[in-house]
Design a protein around this motif. Structure first.
Motif, mmCIF file in Angstrom:
data_model
loop_
_atom_site.group_PDB
_atom_site.id
_atom_site.type_symbol
_atom_site.label_atom_id
_atom_site.label_comp_id
_atom_site.label_asym_id
_atom_site.label_seq_id
_atom_site.Cartn_x
_atom_site.Cartn_y
_atom_site.Cartn_z
ATOM 1 N N GLY A 253 -84.376 44.491 -23.082
ATOM 2 C CA GLY A 253 -85.545 43.975 -22.168
ATOM 3 C C GLY A 253 -85.511 44.763 -20.963
ATOM 4 O O GLY A 253 -86.760 44.990 -20.407
ATOM 5 N N ILE A 254 -84.490 45.722 -20.611
ATOM 6 C CA ILE A 254 -84.415 46.848 -19.412
ATOM 7 C C ILE A 254 -85.472 47.821 -19.859
ATOM 8 O O ILE A 254 -86.552 48.151 -19.026
ATOM 9 N N ALA A 255 -85.348 48.346 -21.229
ATOM 10 C CA ALA A 255 -86.151 49.150 -21.679
ATOM 11 C C ALA A 255 -87.642 48.951 -21.828
ATOM 12 O O ALA A 255 -88.443 49.453 -21.549
ATOM 13 N N LYS A 256 -87.737 47.649 -22.187
ATOM 14 C CA LYS A 256 -88.969 47.035 -22.326
ATOM 15 C C LYS A 256 -89.845 47.128 -21.029
ATOM 16 O O LYS A 256 -91.075 47.175 -20.848
ATOM 17 N N ALA A 257 -88.978 46.552 -19.936
ATOM 18 C CA ALA A 257 -89.572 46.309 -18.678
ATOM 19 C C ALA A 257 -90.072 47.874 -18.127
ATOM 20 O O ALA A 257 -91.053 47.914 -17.616
ATOM 21 N N ARG A 258 -89.257 48.805 -18.275
ATOM 22 C CA ARG A 258 -89.691 50.200 -17.965
ATOM 23 C C ARG A 258 -90.869 50.587 -18.783
ATOM 24 O O ARG A 258 -91.750 51.247 -18.003
#
Length: 848
Positions: free
Chosen positions: A775-780
């Protein structure tokens, strides 16, 4: 101690926030203010006089505060457990009315789609006091449509159907129809009326271009001008009168906006035409046609207003699509549930469910509230909340969330969180709040808009003067028409919509993908991050120990034989590692045998007799205590596992160590992919953990981190984040525990695991619903795409005005003989706004 106070004078969510803010400024006070009912629940370390509280709320505005009732102290708290078992926050229990969860959602909440006043909301429909746009109703979890019979209004049903008395089709009750749809229908009705009267005006005006105009055979032009005037009255004073009201309000308050320009442009055209009809003699010959009449612009005013109305109509339709993500979430919440009382099942309304109720969920049904499975097992589709398409297996004791869909088995669940406390309701609230918040980049657009309208008016005046002095004959007519075109084409609506539309669609997209954004500022700041700091336990790893391997070195003693002994030894232990072994035994269907002489040796392990054999399970010190020898090859293999960060417990039978069990906190399956995606974005990824050096090193190497720091206390994590910031780094911190909360608050962006503690979630700007590090990569990725979309919108809106205003002013006329009709300018202005919305809607299809 806690007390309930009654507050009067609050009218909107903005009032509520101001009062709450002022109360929380008092030392030793923690206040939670609600709008419906209008009250404050105040926690205080020592008694504070009501007069002091009144002084605080008076600073916020014309509000009063008083004790709600004698003895209204709130007590008897209970502790809410987060999903990973941590104690979270303490909330009132006995004195919390059952309607508290739904009251705020039941009433209408309205906001301006242009977000002129940030996240301010209103409790009634109407127009924005700043820009004049129609207020939009915020989607609500408990916003239901009721149906009634047009012949028998006493018949009210939750669903459409036939009236049981007369058989007529039930229709939605007016008070429960979606406000956005009502706005659209109202605008559509007005647009149809406007077209009905504008079309003949347009035909009469254009007929002058026809040789031997047949209309003039019926009556002279001056009478046809009167016909145009009469036909324009319904357009001006009914269908589009709201535009003039908004324009007047903008001038009186000096909050100039798009309606200022529309009102001036169309209003001047229409009033000029009235004067031309009544007093044609006061105009010079340059304003007159060869028929001797003064040029009138009823058709320009009517067509401009009708086209602007068309733009508002298209915006109302498109705006509904920007909220589609929230509406899809709303559709997940069922209206009914099956409750079990006294052994009987009853179908009840969702609002009547309370924490502690037992509910039966049947195959294919939506889970009504948050809770845990009491009886049975099933497979649940959680994709609508987590964004993950693979159904999840659930058994007794596992958590389930409202809105997710049950598979093909029935089960009984215990209701734990209902109404506004469910994950689904909190997601909807967070998405609503984030959608209304302003990104810092919008301040630039707001500043430009503040100067834009006066500058456009000056350009329009200058256009008239230039044409009147240097233009061809009739120069005044050319000057007037081009000045009106400048006013109309320069409406800054597209500029105002550029940011909020992208934010609204982007936040909704994130919610559907399991990434919750607290506010638009976080969405923008995520785009500037260059270092991502992650916690280990519960963030990179699963956050719970599990058996990875059982190794037996004694011939004739299989893994299952060894596991049987290990399970028996741990059956009386409450240690977390013992629970991991018991869970592993259950998965392997190992029966729990009886253990005799059980003893837990602090800091070493456990001992007991199983199957008439003296057994021990623990570390090397325990083996030494019971006199068990460890074979060199067994010790070497166990040592290698420990260097990889694994926890190793030896198992001995009699005086010989016969094997070991390896326990680890598994790395999440998506961790490596997430780190790689962040690396591809050019971000540095490091880990801060309170775990030991060996474990941290093993995890860091396994997922290819850029570095790590181990054995950190909460204050150490906070200091390390500060160090990175002092180096000029923009830091995002991801964690799930109470120990991560200080660092999450310090970081430029705090990212909380949705499976973690409430404290961590409150400290963060972004929450990953399923606690998945991907999800961190998705948020970025979401931040990149939203910011790119905003910049496209701003470039389009500004570029449109930069090109459109000179063309409307007539800059192309000396070279190509081209002029822009005010009617074409109105059409272009309307579609520029719709184009910004359509571009924003592309985010719905973006891949994260």
């Amino acid at each position: 101690m806690q007390h309930i106070y009654k507050i009067t004078g609050m009218h909107c969510n903005g009032c509520r926030e101001k009062v709450e803010c002022e109360l929380n400024k008092i030392d030793g006070v923690s206040a939670k203010v609600t709008l419906d009912p209008p009250q404050a629940i105040i926690s205080m370390e020592k008694h504070i006089p009501t007069g002091q509280l009144q002084q605080a709320v008076s600073k916020a505005g014309n509000y009063t505060i008083e004790m709600d009732m004698p003895g209204s102290m709130v007590h008897d708290h209970h502790t809410v457990q987060s999903e990973n078992g941590h104690q979270a926050m303490s909330v009132p229990h006995e004195h919390k009315h059952k309607t508290d969860n739904t009251a705020q959602h039941a009433s209408g909440v309205y906001y301006c789609p242009m977000h002129c006043e940030g996240d301010k909301t209103y409790d009634k429909p109407g127009n924005c006091p700043v820009c004049g746009m129609n207020l939009v109703q915020q989607p609500s979890l408990h916003q239901k449509t009721k149906y009634t019979c047009p012949m028998h209004p006493e018949i009210i049903r939750d669903e459409p159907g036939a009236c049981p008395i007369c058989g007529m089709e039930l229709i939605p009750m007016d008070g429960n129809v979606e406000e956005e749809d009502k706005t659209y229908q109202t605008l559509l009705k007005k647009f149809k009326i406007a077209v009905l009267f504008t079309l003949p005006i347009f035909l009469i005006s254009m007929s002058e271009m026809i040789p031997n105009n047949p209309l003039f055979r019926l009556m002279p032009l001056k009478y046809w001008n009167w016909v145009q005037f009469v036909l324009s009255l319904p357009v001006v004073f009914y269908a589009t009168w709201m535009f003039f009201e908004r324009a007047w309000r903008s001038i009186v308050t000096w909050k100039l906006n798009m309606f200022t320009l529309i009102g001036i442009g169309a209003g001047v055209s229409w009033v000029f035409s009235i004067i031309a009809l009544l007093m044609p003699g006061i105009f010079p010959d340059e304003f007159k046609t060869h028929h001797g009449t003064v040029y009138v612009y009823f058709e320009a005013a009517a067509v401009i207003l009708t086209l602007v109305l068309l733009g508002q109509l298209l915006e109302a339709r498109a705006h509904g699509k920007t909220n589609s993500a929230i509406r899809e979430l709303l559709k997940l919440a069922p209206n009914k549930a099956t409750i079990i009382k006294d052994g009987k099942e009853e179908n009840v309304d969702i609002d009547s469910i309370h924490a502690g109720d037992l509910l039966r969920v049947k195959p294919g049904e939506k889970i009504p509230v948050d809770g845990s499975i009491k009886e049975g097992e099933t497979v649940i589709d959680e994709s609508m909340i987590s964004g993950e398409p693979v159904p999840v297996e659930k058994k007794a004791g596992d958590k389930v969330k409202a809105g997710t869909i049950n598979g093909n088995k029935t089960f009984v669940m215990l209701a734990e969180k209902v109404g506004a406390d469910t994950v689904l309701a909190q997601i909807i609230d967070m998405v609503n709040n984030a959608s209304r918040s302003k990104a810092p980049i919008q301040k630039m657009a707001d500043k430009i808009s503040g100067y834009f309208v006066p500058i456009v008016v000056l350009i329009a005046v200058a256009t008239f003067i230039v044409w009147a002095v240097w233009g061809p004959q009739p120069s005044y007519v050319y000057g007037f028409v081009n000045a009106v075109a400048v006013l109309i084409i320069a409406c800054p609506c597209a500029l105002g919509l550029a940011t909020p539309m992208s934010v609204m669609v982007g936040v909704g997209k994130g919610a559907k993908s399991g990434v919750l954004i607290k506010n638009a500022e976080a969405l923008e700041k995520m785009n500037t991050i260059d270092v991502v700091v992650i916690d280990k336990t519960g963030t990179v790893t699963e956050g719970k120990p599990s058996v990875e391997k059982i190794n037996s070195i004694k011939n004739g003693l299989s893994e299952n034989d060894l596991l049987t002994i290990i399970v028996a030894l741990n059956s009386n232990s409450e240690h977390p590692l013992a629970q991991a072994i018991l869970n592993y035994g259950k998965e392997k269907n190992i029966p729990v045998q009886q253990v005799f002489g059980f003893e837990a040796v602090t800091g070493k392990g456990v001992t007991g007799t199983v199957n008439n054999q003296q057994a021990a399970l623990g570390n090397k010190k325990l083996m030494e205590q019971v006199g068990a020898t460890i074979a060199p090859e067994l010790e070497q293999e166990a040592g290698a596992a420990q260097q990889q960060g694994k926890t190793v417990s030896y198992i001995s039978l009699g005086k010989e160590a016969v094997g070991f069990v390896m326990i680890s906190d598994k790395i999440k399956s998506t961790a490596t992919e997430a780190v790689q995606r962040l690396h591809d974005e050019g971000l540095k990824v490091i880990m801060f953990t309170g775990d030991n050096e060996d474990t941290a090193k093993a995890v860091s190497e396994a997922i290819d981190l850029d570095g790590f720091k181990a054995q950190l206390l909460p204050e150490n994590k906070l200091q390390e984040v500060k160090k990175l910031q002092d180096e000029g780094r923009k830091v995002a911190m991801a964690g799930d525990g109470i120990n991560d909360a200080p660092a999450l608050s310090q970081a430029d962006i705090g990212i909380a695991m949705g499976t973690g503690t409430d404290v961590a979630i409150e400290s963060a700007e972004i929450t990953l619903v399923e606690g998945d590090i991907i999800g961190i990569a998705k948020a970025r990725s979401l931040s990149d795409k939203v910011m790119g979309n905003i910049k496209q919108n701003l470039l389009f809106a500004l570029g449109y005005n930069v090109l459109g205003i000179p063309i409307a002013a007539g800059v192309l006329y000396p070279f190509f003989g081209l002029l822009l009709s005010p009617m074409i300018a109105a059409l272009a202005m309307s579609f520029s706004s719709v184009s910004v919305i359509i571009n924003s809607l592309r985010l719905k299809q973006a891949s994260l």
